[in-house]
Scaffold this active site. Structure first.
Site, PDB file in Angstrom:
ATOM      1  N   SER A 269       0.827  -1.196   0.000  1.00 16.73           N
ATOM      2  CA  SER A 269       0.000   0.000   0.000  1.00 16.73           C
ATOM      3  C   SER A 269       0.869   1.257   0.000  1.00 16.73           C
ATOM      4  CB  SER A 269      -0.948  -0.056   1.197  1.00 16.73           C
ATOM      5  OG  SER A 269      -2.026   0.817   1.053  1.00 16.73           O
ATOM      6  N   ASP A 332      -9.214  -4.777  -5.448  1.00 14.51           N
ATOM      7  CA  ASP A 332      -8.637  -3.880  -4.450  1.00 14.51           C
ATOM      8  C   ASP A 332      -8.725  -2.438  -4.945  1.00 14.51           C
ATOM      9  OD1 ASP A 332      -7.103  -2.460  -2.670  1.00 14.51           O
ATOM     10  OD2 ASP A 332      -5.387  -3.835  -2.713  1.00 14.51           O
ATOM     11  N   HIS A 381      -7.546  -5.968   0.458  1.00 16.89           N
ATOM     12  CA  HIS A 381      -6.317  -5.168   0.500  1.00 16.89           C
ATOM     13  C   HIS A 381      -5.321  -5.676   1.535  1.00 16.89           C
ATOM     14  CE1 HIS A 381      -3.873  -1.639  -0.223  1.00 16.89           C
ATOM     15  NE2 HIS A 381      -3.929  -1.288   1.044  1.00 16.89           N
TER      16      HIS A 381
END
Length: 439
Positions: A269, A332, A381
Site C-alpha cells: 500500500s 482492491d 487489500h
C-alpha cells in the site's frame, strides 16, 4: 488489519506492461510450495507438475532461485514467468510479501504505550518475533517517517515520527541460496492519521529529487513525496525517511565488494509507493553501484500499491532500469488510486481531459490476482490475503457475488460516463477506502 483471510482465488495470472489492467485468465497454476527459500528453490511438488503445462515441466523441475535470480528480479520484465506463474517467482513473491507483513506484526499500535508507533522489538530479534525467524536476513536499520501535514503531535508539540519498516541484508547462508547478496527494504502501509492526511494529498508535483538534473516533467503524488522527504524539526541524526533509506542502502551496497548483489524494495500500500520513490531515487542519483562501480539491479515488489506518478515518472523509471512487479488484486480499490477516473487506461470523452503530464500512470509489470471474502471486505487489500492468494494450493472461480467492494467499483465505473459527477465519485471512493482502513 487482518493478517489472514478466507479467499476465493483465481490463481493463474497475467502480466502486462501496457497501461490497461489485465484480466486474470482461468488457466490452472502450480500448487503452493513451502514458504522458506530452501524448500521453494529446491523442489517442484507433484501438484505443481500436474498443474503446469507439459512444455513448462522441465524448466520448473530443475530451476532454483540461485540459477535464475536475475530473471526473478525482473531483468527481462518477467517475460514468460507470470503466465503461468513460475514456481520460483511465485515463492519469491510470497516470501517478500511475508517480510512486508512482518512490519505490521511488530508495530506497537497501542496509544497508551510509551513506544506507540514504534517497533516493539530490537533489530536482533524482530524477524523472529514477527514469525519469520528463518527468513535469512539481518536487520541493520529501522526506518521512520514524519509527515509534514496536520495530524497528531507529540507532547512537545513537534510532529511525531512513526516506524514504517526496516532495512536488512541477507546472511551468508541465505546469500548462497539466493545466488547473490540481497539488500532488502521492507515498508508497511498507512496506519496513522497523519499518514492518512498525506495520502489524500493527491495533487501531482515535480519530484525534484536529483538537483543535478532537471526533470520538471517527472511528477509524483505530493502526499507520498511529503512522507518520503519530510523530517521532524530537531530530530538530530534521523533525517527524513529518504535520508535514512539512502544512507543505509548505499552503505550496504558498498559493504560486500566482489559479490553479486541486488536491492529489493518491498512494500504494501503506502509502503509500495515509498518503495517506488526510493527505487527511482537510487537510480536517478546513480548510487546503486557497488564498491567496484558495478550497477546493482533495483527491484520493487509492490503489494496492493497505488499509482505514484505521471507518465513521465513511469518512462523515467523504465529508462533508469528500475524494475517493478505490482501484485494487484483486481478487487482492491487502492490499486485504482489516485486517478481512479482519469489515468493511463482512460478512454472516450474523459481521455481528452488534461494531458499525460497530469495523468496518473502505474509503473512496471502487473501480476493480477482475484480474491475476495464477503465476510471481510477489507481483506481485498490485506497483505496476509495477498500472500495467501499467491501461495494458494487450489485454483477456483472468482466469487460470483462481488459484494460490497465490487458494488463500489461498479459505482465508480458508472461515474466514468457521468462527466459532471466525477468529483462526487472520487469523494465516495476515497471515503469507502478510508472507512475500510485501506492504504
Amino acid at each position: 488489519m487482518a493478517s489472514t483471510a478466507t479467499i476465493q482465488p483465481r490463481c493463474s495470472l497475467q502480466y502486462s506492461t501496457s497501461s490497461r489492467r489485465p484480466k486474470p485468465c482461468r488457466a490452472r497454476v502450480a500448487a503452493a510450495a513451502a514458504a522458506t527459500v530452501s524448500a521453494a528453490a529446491m523442489a517442484t511438488t507433484a501438484a505443481e507438475r500436474a498443474c503446469a503445462p507439459a512444455a513448462s515441466v522441465a524448466r520448473t523441475t530443475t530451476a532454483t532461485v540461485e540459477s535464475m535470480w536475475r530473471q526473478v528480479q525482473g531483468s527481462h520484465d518477467w517475460d514468460g514467468l507470470l503466465q503461468p506463474l513460475h514456481p520460483v517467482v511465485r515463492d519469491e513473491v510470497a516470501r517478500y510479501g511475508e517480510l512486508v507483513g512482518a512490519c505490521y506484526k511488530v508495530l506497537d499500535a497501542d496509544p497508551s504505550s510509551p513506544r506507540h508507533m514504534c517497533c516493539k522489538h530490537g533489530k536482533e530479534t524482530v524477524l523472529e518475533e514477527a514469525g519469520v525467524a528463518g527468513a535469512g536476513y539481518e536487520v541493520t536499520r529501522y526506518i521512520y517517517a514524519t509527515p509534514d501535514v496536520s495530524g497528531p503531535a507529540s507532547t512537545s508539540g513537534r510532529r511525531s515520527s512513526s516506524w514504517v519498516g526496516y532495512v536488512a541484508v541477507s546472511t551468508d547462508e541465505m546469500s548462497r541460496r539466493l545466488g547473490r547478496r540481497d539488500v532488502l527494504v521492507s515498508l508497511r502501509g498507512t496506519v496513522t492519521k497523519a499518514e492518512w492526511a498525506a495520502n489524500l494529498m493527491s495533487a501531482l508535483e515535480p519530484a525534484h529529487l536529483d538537483t543535478r538534473r532537471a526533470h520538471p516533467d517527472v511528477k509524483v503524488e505530493s502526499g507520498f513525496l511529503n512522507l518520503y522527504t519530510s523530517s521532524a524539526p530537531g530530530a538530530a541524526g534521523m533525517g527524513s525517511c529518504r535520508d535514512q533509506l539512502l544512507r543505509e542502502v548505499c552503505r550496504l551496497v558498498k559493504a560486500y565488494p566482489g559479490e553479486d548483489m541486488s536491492v529489493t524494495l518491498a512494500g504494501h500500500s503506502m509502503g509500495s509507493a515509498l518503495a517506488t520513490l526510493l527505487g527511482y531515487d537510487l537510480a536517478e542519483l546513480g548510487v546503486n553501484r557497488d564498491a567496484a562501480g558495478r550497477s546493482v539491479p533495483v527491484t520493487v515488489f509492490s503489494y496492493g500499491g497505488p499509482r505514484v506518478g505521471n507518465a513521465a515518472f513511469k518512462e523515467r523509471c523504465d529508462e533508469l532500469g528500475v524494475k517493478a512487479l505490482r501484485v494487484a488484486n483486481v478487487r482492491d480499490p487502492v490499486t485504482m488510486l489516485p486517478g481512479a477516473l482519469i489515468n493511463e487506461g482512460t478512454t472516450g470523452f474523459l481521455a481528452s481531459w488534461g494531458s499525460d503530464a497530469d495523468r496518473y500512470t502505474h509503473v512496471g509489470v502487473e501480476l493480477a490476482l482475484d480474491f475476495l471474502t464477503l465476510r471481510d471486505p477489507g481483506s481485498v487489500h490485506d497483505i496476509g490475503a495477498y500472500v495467501s492468494s499467491i501461495k494458494a494450493e487450489a485454483c477456483g472461480k472468482a466469487a460470483s457475488n462481488a459484494g460490497v467492494l465490487a458494488k463500489a467499483m461498479e459505482f465508480v465505473e458508472g461515474q466514468r460516463a457521468a462527466v459532471f459527477a466525477w468529483k462526487e465519485a472520487a469523494v465516495q471512493m476515497g471515503g469507502m477506502v478510508q472507512s475500510l482502513g485501506l492504504i
